[in-house]
Write an enzyme that holds these catalytic residues in place. Structure first.
Site, PDB file in Angstrom:
ATOM      1  N   LYS A 155      -1.845   7.465  -7.544  1.00 27.50           N
ATOM      2  CA  LYS A 155      -2.574   7.079  -8.763  1.00 27.50           C
ATOM      3  C   LYS A 155      -3.522   8.211  -9.176  1.00 27.50           C
ATOM      4  O   LYS A 155      -3.595   8.586 -10.343  1.00 27.50           O
ATOM      5  CB  LYS A 155      -3.362   5.780  -8.534  1.00 27.50           C
ATOM      6  CG  LYS A 155      -2.462   4.543  -8.469  1.00 27.50           C
ATOM      7  CD  LYS A 155      -3.178   3.299  -7.953  1.00 27.50           C
ATOM      8  CE  LYS A 155      -2.195   2.163  -7.726  1.00 27.50           C
ATOM      9  NZ  LYS A 155      -2.797   0.987  -7.069  1.00 27.50           N
ATOM     10  N   GLN A 173      -8.409  -1.085  -4.312  1.00 29.02           N
ATOM     11  CA  GLN A 173      -7.068  -1.172  -3.728  1.00 29.02           C
ATOM     12  C   GLN A 173      -6.990  -2.340  -2.736  1.00 29.02           C
ATOM     13  O   GLN A 173      -7.829  -2.466  -1.849  1.00 29.02           O
ATOM     14  CB  GLN A 173      -6.725   0.164  -3.039  1.00 29.02           C
ATOM     15  CG  GLN A 173      -5.307   0.240  -2.500  1.00 29.02           C
ATOM     16  CD  GLN A 173      -4.234   0.240  -3.581  1.00 29.02           C
ATOM     17  OE1 GLN A 173      -4.379   0.858  -4.620  1.00 29.02           O
ATOM     18  NE2 GLN A 173      -3.145  -0.483  -3.336  1.00 29.02           N
ATOM     19  N   ASP A 224      -6.894  -3.311 -13.489  1.00 34.33           N
ATOM     20  CA  ASP A 224      -5.826  -3.987 -12.744  1.00 34.33           C
ATOM     21  C   ASP A 224      -5.519  -5.361 -13.352  1.00 34.33           C
ATOM     22  O   ASP A 224      -4.506  -5.975 -13.039  1.00 34.33           O
ATOM     23  CB  ASP A 224      -6.242  -4.180 -11.273  1.00 34.33           C
ATOM     24  CG  ASP A 224      -5.558  -3.191 -10.332  1.00 34.33           C
ATOM     25  OD1 ASP A 224      -4.527  -2.617 -10.731  1.00 34.33           O
ATOM     26  OD2 ASP A 224      -6.061  -3.009  -9.208  1.00 34.33           O
TER      27      ASP A 224
END
Ligand code: NAD
Length: 292
Positions: free
Chosen positions: A52, A96, A119
């Site tokens: 990412k 994460q 997200d």
């Protein structure tokens, strides 16, 4: 059978974003800035976050990786999130998952400012998605919808069967596929570990989205001739013959299923790269909506 090439499509999206970033910079504006928080040393998480961050660099974004030790307390992580929420230089950030067992994941996701929640995991954003409002759509389902859109697949009125009901893939997929929009308008069946006679259901599907995380689970005899097959699964299967000691394996028995499918995503090179591209897309949206 045609391959739904997520690697190529993801790269197309990234170069479209890179062009926009270049225009921003030319006009004297700062680029979008994505931050990622990683707690602990989980190998797969390190790989995901690493790619990412590298993608950010390639398209001209600013990026910040915050690595915290495994023993980080919930309060320290909450403080870090608060810092990111209030830092005007950061447009969006991700925490994460999975988090270490001593940290309450729900509490952490609730602490993220919905305006920076690229997200799309915050209940405010999830709720907005369910109500067709402007929001951040979770990157993996967003990537699958974008793949369907860019390949111009007609799913309206078709039967879509999703395997797995997780909050990050299966559940949002069921909402997006059944939306009154294009792509959308599918008739959706959401299946899970308690579903009975799963293969009788998948055999009726015009489109199957498999997101359970069991390697080679979906066999050819579970799929209708001509179905569209989307494989979300990513499992590291130990393999000593491979330099890394494992191979990334999807949920779909690709070699057998591809002969029956009209379209199919490979693993790797299907949904994974689309997920990263859509995270970058969401960061651009956050920048455009809320920066300045
Ligand atoms: P999860 O692990 O949270 O949940 C799995 C789901 O599968 C559950 O809802 C469970 O009910 C269902 N399930 C389990 N066994 C089943 C069975 N025998 N029959 C039917 N349903 C069953 O799921 P997740 O976090 O959505 O992850 C699923 C897979 O997708 C994993 O391999 C994960 O690594 C992968 N993933 C990939 C990406 C990507 O970018 N490609 C993103 C997220 C997750």
């Amino acid at each position: 059978m045609k391959i739904l090439d997520g690697k190529k499509t993801g790269n197309d999206i990234k170069s479209e974003i890179a062009d926009q970033v270049l225009q921003l910079k030319k006009s004297g504006k700062r680029p979008p800035h994505l931050a990622a928080v990683l707690v602990g040393n989980d190998g797969a998480s390190l790989t995901y976050v690493g790619s990412k961050v590298r993608s950010c660099e390639r398209i001209g974004y600013e990026s910040t990786l915050i690595k915290l030790p495994e023993e980080t307390t919930e309060q320290t992580l909450l403080n870090q999130i608060q810092e990111l929420n209030t830092n005007p230089a950061i447009d969006g950030f991700i925490v994460q998952l999975p988090l270490p067992a001593h940290i309450d994941e729900e509490k952490i996701l609730m602490a993220v400012d919905p305006k920076k929640d690229v997200d799309g995991f915050h209940p405010t954003n999830f709720g907005k998605m369910a109500l067709d409002m402007e929001t951040f759509i979770p990157a993996t389902p967003f990537g699958i919808m974008e793949l369907i859109r860019r390949y111009d697949l007609d799913i309206s009125g078709k039967h879509a069967v999703i395997i797995g009901r997780s909050h990050i893939v299966g559940r949002p997929m069921s909402i997006l596929l059944s939306r009154k929009s294009s792509p959308g308008n599918a008739t959706v069946t959401l299946t899970h570990s308690r579903t009975k006679n799963l293969s009788e259901i998948t055999k009726q599907a015009d489109i199957v989205v498999s997101a359970l995380g069991v390697p080679n689970f979906l066999k050819a005899n579970m799929v209708k001739q001509g179905a569209i097959v989307i494989d979300v699964g990513i499992t590291r299967v130990p393999d000593e013959s491979h330099p890394k000691g494992y191979v990334i394996t999807g949920d779909v028995d690709f070699e057998a299923v591809r002969h029956k499918a009209s379209y199919i995503t490979p693993v790797p090179g299907g949904v994974g790269p689309m997920t990263i591209a859509m995270l970058l897309q969401n960061t651009f949206l956050a920048y455009s909506r809320y920066a300045n």
